[in-house]
Design an enzyme around this catalytic site. Structure first.
Site: not given
Length: 179
Positions: A82, A86, A121
């Protein structure tokens, strides 16, 4: 293989089945727990936070020691790329730990990290990945999607409701594409 929990557990287990060679041992799956999303209360969709929180790291009782990762090819698995925050954290921290182990033993080839996500994404990312991961073709996304919330079946509290919502969203998308 290292799964980023909780979303990377199921894809990692499925990948292991596809990557295992006949007659060879199972590919071990290690888990790291990282969290970027913040819960905003009951019945509210989670939103990306601003800081990665480490909730679990490698199990050195099963792994033996970090030096057992030196010179290996390691696939990091998560469900979605996304903001990339992370993934950036995971790669940097794992590289740092493995390099410290390599320096401690005074030898060993460089460890090669690769990344697999179910969904990438298609949007500007806040985090960055090492250039060699991208340039050497070690970033894999099963599907690139728009910037929309994805609710995976393994995260659903009520699978029937999940399936209904997914069918409704798919129908809306198809109707919008026809207009």
């Amino acid at each position: 293989m290292i799964a980023i929990g909780g979303g990377g557990y199921v894809p990692a287990r499925i990948l292991r089945s596809f990557l295992k060679r006949p007659g060879s041992a199972n590919i071990p799956i290690q888990a790291i727990g990282l969290s970027l999303y913040e819960s905003l209360g009951d019945n509210v969709v989670e939103e990306p936070g601003t800081k990665v929180t480490r909730t679990q790291w490698l199990d050195l009782t099963a792994l033996g020691s970090m030096k057992n990762l030196v010179g290996k090819r390691i696939l990091i698995v998560d469900e979605v790329d996304d903001t990339r925050t992370t993934l950036e954290y995971a790669v940097k921290e794992l590289q740092k730990d493995v390099e410290a182990a390599r320096q401690a033993i005074g030898e060993g080839e460089e460890t090669q990290f690769a990344i697999f996500v179910l969904h990438n994404k298609d949007k500007p990312k806040k985090g960055t990945l090492p250039e060699n991961v991208i340039s050497q073709g070690r970033y894999f996304a099963a599907l690139t999607v728009g910037d929309e919330w994805i609710c995976y079946p393994w995260e659903a509290g009520n699978i029937e409701e999940h399936d209904r919502n997914a069918a409704e969203a798919k129908a809306k998308k198809a109707a919008a594409a026809q207009n």
